[in-house]
Design a protein around this motif. Structure first.
Motif, PDB file in Angstrom:
ATOM      1  N   THR A  41     -16.267 -28.130  19.983  1.00 29.11           N
ATOM      2  CA  THR A  41     -15.675 -27.067  19.186  1.00 29.11           C
ATOM      3  C   THR A  41     -16.673 -26.608  18.139  1.00 29.11           C
ATOM      4  O   THR A  41     -17.701 -27.264  17.903  1.00 29.11           O
ATOM      5  CB  THR A  41     -14.375 -27.565  18.511  1.00 29.11           C
ATOM      6  OG1 THR A  41     -13.705 -26.476  17.902  1.00 29.11           O
ATOM      7  CG2 THR A  41     -14.666 -28.642  17.473  1.00 29.11           C
ATOM      8  N   ASP A  42     -16.383 -25.474  17.513  1.00 24.91           N
ATOM      9  CA  ASP A  42     -17.285 -24.949  16.491  1.00 24.91           C
ATOM     10  C   ASP A  42     -17.477 -25.966  15.365  1.00 24.91           C
ATOM     11  O   ASP A  42     -16.515 -26.595  14.899  1.00 24.91           O
ATOM     12  CB  ASP A  42     -16.715 -23.659  15.895  1.00 24.91           C
ATOM     13  CG  ASP A  42     -16.732 -22.497  16.884  1.00 24.91           C
ATOM     14  OD1 ASP A  42     -17.436 -22.606  17.910  1.00 24.91           O
ATOM     15  OD2 ASP A  42     -16.042 -21.500  16.634  1.00 24.91           O
ATOM     16  N   GLY A  43     -18.703 -26.145  14.963  1.00 25.88           N
ATOM     17  CA  GLY A  43     -19.003 -27.023  13.848  1.00 25.88           C
ATOM     18  C   GLY A  43     -19.290 -28.452  14.234  1.00 25.88           C
ATOM     19  O   GLY A  43     -19.611 -29.282  13.370  1.00 25.88           O
ATOM     20  N   VAL A  44     -19.189 -28.771  15.535  1.00 26.75           N
ATOM     21  CA  VAL A  44     -19.453 -30.123  16.009  1.00 26.75           C
ATOM     22  C   VAL A  44     -20.428 -30.059  17.171  1.00 26.75           C
ATOM     23  O   VAL A  44     -20.271 -29.221  18.068  1.00 26.75           O
ATOM     24  CB  VAL A  44     -18.163 -30.845  16.438  1.00 26.75           C
ATOM     25  CG1 VAL A  44     -18.465 -32.271  16.881  1.00 26.75           C
ATOM     26  CG2 VAL A  44     -17.147 -30.848  15.305  1.00 26.75           C
ATOM     27  N   ALA A  45     -21.407 -30.929  17.165  1.00 24.77           N
ATOM     28  CA  ALA A  45     -22.410 -30.980  18.236  1.00 24.77           C
ATOM     29  C   ALA A  45     -22.399 -32.375  18.848  1.00 24.77           C
ATOM     30  O   ALA A  45     -23.167 -33.253  18.423  1.00 24.77           O
ATOM     31  CB  ALA A  45     -23.788 -30.635  17.690  1.00 24.77           C
ATOM     32  N   PRO A  46     -21.510 -32.609  19.834  1.00 27.73           N
ATOM     33  CA  PRO A  46     -21.452 -33.946  20.435  1.00 27.73           C
ATOM     34  C   PRO A  46     -22.557 -34.154  21.470  1.00 27.73           C
ATOM     35  O   PRO A  46     -23.055 -33.199  22.075  1.00 27.73           O
ATOM     36  CB  PRO A  46     -20.076 -33.967  21.097  1.00 27.73           C
ATOM     37  CG  PRO A  46     -19.811 -32.536  21.442  1.00 27.73           C
ATOM     38  CD  PRO A  46     -20.492 -31.709  20.376  1.00 27.73           C
ATOM     39  N   ARG A  47     -22.898 -35.430  21.665  1.00 36.64           N
ATOM     40  CA  ARG A  47     -23.861 -35.802  22.700  1.00 36.64           C
ATOM     41  C   ARG A  47     -23.528 -37.212  23.175  1.00 36.64           C
ATOM     42  O   ARG A  47     -22.918 -38.006  22.444  1.00 36.64           O
ATOM     43  CB  ARG A  47     -25.296 -35.749  22.186  1.00 36.64           C
ATOM     44  CG  ARG A  47     -25.577 -36.728  21.043  1.00 36.64           C
ATOM     45  CD  ARG A  47     -27.057 -36.941  20.862  1.00 36.64           C
ATOM     46  NE  ARG A  47     -27.378 -37.776  19.716  1.00 36.64           N
ATOM     47  CZ  ARG A  47     -27.283 -39.107  19.695  1.00 36.64           C
ATOM     48  NH1 ARG A  47     -26.849 -39.768  20.760  1.00 36.64           N
ATOM     49  NH2 ARG A  47     -27.613 -39.790  18.607  1.00 36.64           N
ATOM     50  N   PRO A  48     -23.918 -37.584  24.392  1.00 34.45           N
ATOM     51  CA  PRO A  48     -23.675 -38.954  24.866  1.00 34.45           C
ATOM     52  C   PRO A  48     -24.474 -39.959  24.053  1.00 34.45           C
ATOM     53  O   PRO A  48     -25.603 -39.675  23.640  1.00 34.45           O
ATOM     54  CB  PRO A  48     -24.141 -38.919  26.325  1.00 34.45           C
ATOM     55  CG  PRO A  48     -24.229 -37.474  26.680  1.00 34.45           C
ATOM     56  CD  PRO A  48     -24.558 -36.745  25.421  1.00 34.45           C
ATOM     57  N   CYS A  49     -23.895 -41.132  23.845  1.00 28.87           N
ATOM     58  CA  CYS A  49     -24.587 -42.165  23.064  1.00 28.87           C
ATOM     59  C   CYS A  49     -25.609 -42.904  23.913  1.00 28.87           C
ATOM     60  O   CYS A  49     -25.530 -42.921  25.138  1.00 28.87           O
ATOM     61  CB  CYS A  49     -23.589 -43.149  22.464  1.00 28.87           C
ATOM     62  SG  CYS A  49     -22.911 -44.349  23.637  1.00 28.87           S
TER      63      CYS A  49
END
Length: 277
Positions: free
Chosen positions: A187-195
């Motif tokens: 979502t806007d404002g979050v930049a997830p990535r795999p750990c």
């Protein structure tokens, strides 16, 4: 006995962790033969001879340092699941992941760590996160702060207006429902990535280099050391039910850890939205 042990400088524990890595892990880094690598629960879940021998090394040394203590190690629990019950017992327990990030270790990536946490009756007391290939040793003591290579660690708070960088359970280790919940972070404002290595991701939060973590599994050896490290660096953690993570299990999942309480609340709200119509 546990109080007297904790009143010491605990340098013998650090030395035991370093010796196990020097004896059993680093000589095999980028030197593993194919027969020294085995799948446990699938092609992404690997164990090597280094994992097993390092855990045996640590089991012997740690229980010698603290007589009456027991070890709950990832490989021992894999061999005998009943070993996990010791985290609910009355004896001091060493929670050990001998090579956290085995996949990275197998592929010659230095992003792996040895994780050790001392707990008693569910309370996390001290932890060691050692990345031997990176020459990083992070130590936390309950109520005593956190350090990396002798320098204090402070999570701080994310920079306002910047996307929150969040490491999440790797999709190789999640089912469809877990993927659906973690997708709320897209979502806007979050930049997830795999750990990568969970232990090193916790260190990144404690350093202020990563804003948050969101995990969908609760194996204590992956999380105990890092949760204490983040807490002592000023960060926060909780489950999606807004409860403290329990190393004995039975947690509402996923759970998150973050640099500060506001960031934690935001990530947990997003994750909880997966259960709302």
């Amino acid at each position: 006995m546990i109080e007297k042990f904790l009143a010491g400088d605990l340098s013998d524990v650090e030395e035991a962790v370093r010796k196990a890595a020097a004896a059993e892990i680093m000589p095999r880094f980028r030197q593993l033969a194919a027969y020294e690598i085995v799948q446990k629960n699938g092609p992404h879940d690997l164990v090597t001879v280094a994992d097993r021998l390092a855990e045996e090394h640590l089991t012997a040394s740690l229980t010698t340092l603290l007589p009456g203590s027991v070890v709950v190690g990832e490989e021992a629990v894999h061999a005998d699941p009943s070993v996990l019950g010791a985290v609910r017992g009355n004896d001091p327990v060493w929670i050990v992941d001998p090579v956290d990030g085995t996949r990275q270790f197998v592929h010659g990536d230095p992003g792996f760590a040895t994780l050790v946490c001392l707990a008693h009756r569910g309370e996390l007391l001290a932890s060691w996160t050692y990345a031997p290939a990176l020459d990083q040793m992070a130590i936390a003591r309950r109520g005593g702060g956190a350090q990396l290579n002798g320098s204090p660690l402070h999570c701080g708070s994310p920079e306002p207006g910047r996307d929150l960088e969040v490491a999440t359970s790797h999709f190789d280790f999640t089912d469809d429902e877990q993927k659906r919940v973690l997708a709320t972070l897209l979502t806007d404002g979050v930049a997830p990535r795999p750990c990568g290595s969970a232990g090193l991701e916790y260190l990144h939060v404690a350093q202020g280099a990563l804003d948050a973590l969101a995990f969908s599994w609760e194996n204590p050896w992956d999380h105990a050391a890092g949760l204490l490290l983040v807490a002592e660096a000023g960060g926060a953690s909780a489950t999606v039910a807004n409860e403290p993570f329990r190393i004995a299990g039975g947690n509402a999942l996923p759970f998150a850890a973050a640099r500060d309480a506001a960031t934690l609340r935001h990530i947990l709200d997003l994750l909880a939205s997966a259960g709302r119509p």
